[in-house]
Motif scaffolding. Sequence first.
Motif, PDB file in Angstrom:
ATOM      1  N   THR A  77       0.847  -1.189   0.000  1.00 21.46           N
ATOM      2  CA  THR A  77       0.000   0.000   0.000  1.00 21.46           C
ATOM      3  C   THR A  77       0.881   1.238   0.000  1.00 21.46           C
ATOM      4  N   PRO A  78       0.649   2.179  -0.923  1.00 20.18           N
ATOM      5  CA  PRO A  78       1.489   3.379  -0.947  1.00 20.18           C
ATOM      6  C   PRO A  78       1.429   4.119   0.375  1.00 20.18           C
ATOM      7  N   PRO A  79       2.541   4.665   0.829  1.00 21.69           N
ATOM      8  CA  PRO A  79       2.522   5.456   2.063  1.00 21.69           C
ATOM      9  C   PRO A  79       1.620   6.672   1.894  1.00 21.69           C
ATOM     10  N   THR A  80       1.112   7.178   2.998  1.00 21.30           N
ATOM     11  CA  THR A  80       0.321   8.398   2.922  1.00 21.30           C
ATOM     12  C   THR A  80       1.208   9.554   2.490  1.00 21.30           C
ATOM     13  N   GLY A  81       0.595  10.515   1.823  1.00 18.14           N
ATOM     14  CA  GLY A  81       1.371  11.655   1.353  1.00 18.14           C
ATOM     15  C   GLY A  81       1.978  11.380  -0.017  1.00 18.14           C
ATOM     16  N   ASP A  82       2.981  12.158  -0.335  1.00 20.20           N
ATOM     17  CA  ASP A  82       3.626  12.073  -1.646  1.00 20.20           C
ATOM     18  C   ASP A  82       4.667  10.951  -1.645  1.00 20.20           C
ATOM     19  N   PHE A  83       4.355   9.859  -2.358  1.00 18.30           N
ATOM     20  CA  PHE A  83       5.266   8.709  -2.348  1.00 18.30           C
ATOM     21  C   PHE A  83       6.028   8.559  -3.658  1.00 18.30           C
ATOM     22  N   GLU A  84       5.674   9.336  -4.670  1.00 15.97           N
ATOM     23  CA  GLU A  84       6.317   9.157  -5.972  1.00 15.97           C
ATOM     24  C   GLU A  84       7.819   9.434  -5.882  1.00 15.97           C
ATOM     25  N   TYR A  85       8.557   8.699  -6.694  1.00 17.21           N
ATOM     26  CA  TYR A  85      10.012   8.785  -6.817  1.00 17.21           C
ATOM     27  C   TYR A  85      10.739   8.261  -5.577  1.00 17.21           C
ATOM     28  N   ARG A  86      10.020   7.570  -4.710  1.00 17.56           N
ATOM     29  CA  ARG A  86      10.680   6.914  -3.578  1.00 17.56           C
ATOM     30  C   ARG A  86      11.395   5.668  -4.097  1.00 17.56           C
ATOM     31  N   ARG A  87      12.644   5.499  -3.732  1.00 21.09           N
ATOM     32  CA  ARG A  87      13.416   4.347  -4.192  1.00 21.09           C
ATOM     33  C   ARG A  87      13.083   3.124  -3.340  1.00 21.09           C
ATOM     34  N   VAL A  88      12.720   2.042  -4.031  1.00 19.72           N
ATOM     35  CA  VAL A  88      12.322   0.821  -3.330  1.00 19.72           C
ATOM     36  C   VAL A  88      12.967  -0.385  -4.000  1.00 19.72           C
ATOM     37  N   THR A  89      12.947  -1.493  -3.283  1.00 19.08           N
ATOM     38  CA  THR A  89      13.440  -2.754  -3.825  1.00 19.08           C
ATOM     39  C   THR A  89      12.475  -3.858  -3.420  1.00 19.08           C
ATOM     40  N   LEU A  90      12.364  -4.881  -4.252  1.00 18.84           N
ATOM     41  CA  LEU A  90      11.513  -6.019  -3.942  1.00 18.84           C
ATOM     42  C   LEU A  90      11.979  -7.230  -4.726  1.00 18.84           C
ATOM     43  N   SER A  91      11.631  -8.396  -4.222  1.00 15.61           N
ATOM     44  CA  SER A  91      12.000  -9.664  -4.872  1.00 15.61           C
ATOM     45  C   SER A  91      10.743 -10.394  -5.312  1.00 15.61           C
ATOM     46  N   GLY A  92      10.893 -11.233  -6.322  1.00 14.47           N
ATOM     47  CA  GLY A  92       9.777 -11.999  -6.850  1.00 14.47           C
ATOM     48  C   GLY A  92      10.113 -12.531  -8.224  1.00 14.47           C
ATOM     49  N   HIS A  93       9.090 -12.660  -9.065  1.00 13.70           N
ATOM     50  CA  HIS A  93       9.329 -13.140 -10.431  1.00 13.70           C
ATOM     51  C   HIS A  93       8.320 -12.500 -11.376  1.00 13.70           C
TER      52      HIS A  93
ATOM     53  N   GLU B 195      13.332  -9.329 -28.469  1.00 13.25           N
ATOM     54  CA  GLU B 195      14.426  -8.456 -28.035  1.00 13.25           C
ATOM     55  C   GLU B 195      14.252  -7.965 -26.611  1.00 13.25           C
ATOM     56  N   ARG B 196      13.104  -8.233 -26.005  1.00 11.23           N
ATOM     57  CA  ARG B 196      12.833  -7.680 -24.676  1.00 11.23           C
ATOM     58  C   ARG B 196      12.248  -8.738 -23.742  1.00 11.23           C
ATOM     59  N   THR B 197      12.734  -9.954 -23.842  1.00  6.70           N
ATOM     60  CA  THR B 197      12.235 -11.029 -22.993  1.00  6.70           C
ATOM     61  C   THR B 197      12.563 -10.744 -21.530  1.00  6.70           C
ATOM     62  N   ALA B 198      11.560 -10.879 -20.663  1.00  5.06           N
ATOM     63  CA  ALA B 198      11.769 -10.658 -19.238  1.00  5.06           C
ATOM     64  C   ALA B 198      12.556 -11.813 -18.642  1.00  5.06           C
ATOM     65  N   PRO B 199      13.389 -11.555 -17.653  1.00  4.04           N
ATOM     66  CA  PRO B 199      14.134 -12.633 -17.012  1.00  4.04           C
ATOM     67  C   PRO B 199      13.189 -13.664 -16.397  1.00  4.04           C
ATOM     68  N   SER B 200      13.596 -14.904 -16.401  1.00  5.47           N
ATOM     69  CA  SER B 200      12.799 -15.956 -15.778  1.00  5.47           C
ATOM     70  C   SER B 200      13.388 -16.289 -14.414  1.00  5.47           C
ATOM     71  N   GLY B 201      12.548 -16.797 -13.539  1.00  3.28           N
ATOM     72  CA  GLY B 201      13.026 -17.172 -12.220  1.00  3.28           C
ATOM     73  C   GLY B 201      13.070 -16.001 -11.258  1.00  3.28           C
ATOM     74  N   PRO B 202      13.512 -16.239 -10.037  1.00  3.86           N
ATOM     75  CA  PRO B 202      13.537 -15.189  -9.008  1.00  3.86           C
ATOM     76  C   PRO B 202      14.498 -14.050  -9.368  1.00  3.86           C
ATOM     77  N   VAL B 203      14.040 -12.828  -9.147  1.00  5.56           N
ATOM     78  CA  VAL B 203      14.867 -11.642  -9.378  1.00  5.56           C
ATOM     79  C   VAL B 203      14.598 -10.640  -8.265  1.00  5.56           C
ATOM     80  N   THR B 204      15.539  -9.753  -8.079  1.00  2.00           N
ATOM     81  CA  THR B 204      15.362  -8.629  -7.162  1.00  2.00           C
ATOM     82  C   THR B 204      15.440  -7.348  -7.970  1.00  2.00           C
ATOM     83  N   LEU B 205      14.433  -6.508  -7.816  1.00  2.00           N
ATOM     84  CA  LEU B 205      14.333  -5.280  -8.599  1.00  2.00           C
ATOM     85  C   LEU B 205      14.515  -4.060  -7.714  1.00  2.00           C
ATOM     86  N   THR B 206      15.070  -3.015  -8.310  1.00  2.00           N
ATOM     87  CA  THR B 206      15.206  -1.729  -7.634  1.00  2.00           C
ATOM     88  C   THR B 206      14.775  -0.636  -8.600  1.00  2.00           C
TER      89      THR B 206
END
Length: 234
Positions: free
Chosen positions: A59-75, A124-135
């Motif tokens: 859930t986005p934080p209250t207030g202005d959350f845009e351009y906040r740097r975050v990281t998450l893992s998944g696929h 030319e733009r195939t998404a990576p397969s398997g677990p990845v961590t994004l930032t």
Amino acid sequence: MSDRSKHRRRRGILLPGLALCLLLIGLGVWQVQRLIWKTDLIARTEAALAAPPVAAPETPPTGDFEYRRVTLSGHYLPGADTLVRAVTDRGPGYWVMTGFQADAGWQLLVNRGFVPETRTDAAERTAPSGPVTLTGLMRASQPGGAFLRSNDPAGGRWFSRDTAAIADATGIGPVVPWFLDLDRGDALALPIGGLTVVAFPNNHLSYALTWFAMAAGLAVLLHVATRQSTDPQD
């Protein structure tokens, strides 16, 4: 000219002029308020961009959350990407929006980056397969479309990154009301990440000075005009 006529003439000049002068002053004050707001917004955004990434929230934080740097893992989720019209410093093309399943149990859309309009081949733009961590940067959903151009989900034409509509059109299920602008990865690979433009025009001081100068100029004209209207020679 009688004194009564002079008084009516003076009032006919002065009252509308004063009303306009007050309006101009009000516009100047409004621009000063906008300047304070914009300066604070720029400072907060620059601080968010410089801060180390934190765990992405569902859930986005209250207030202005845009351009906040975050990281998450998944696929990445299987299925076709959604191409959203874009114009960058590399020319016209598309943002590549791809569904993503976070390890925390919720889904979102990831803007993997930009592809030129001459290089839209999915191979030319195939998404990576398997677990990845994004930032990357949190960005608010952009419902509806762009100026004078509405999204057309049925026709596959997208002009804004409307997370709910894209998720519905691709059938990936509910997604969070924000998307991730992915950081730049391999400079030679597509899509090209890290092209988010973070710029806020801040011309409010010049606008304020313009309104105040116009008010001052009008005040001088009113003074001259009312003096002339009461000149004994009239």
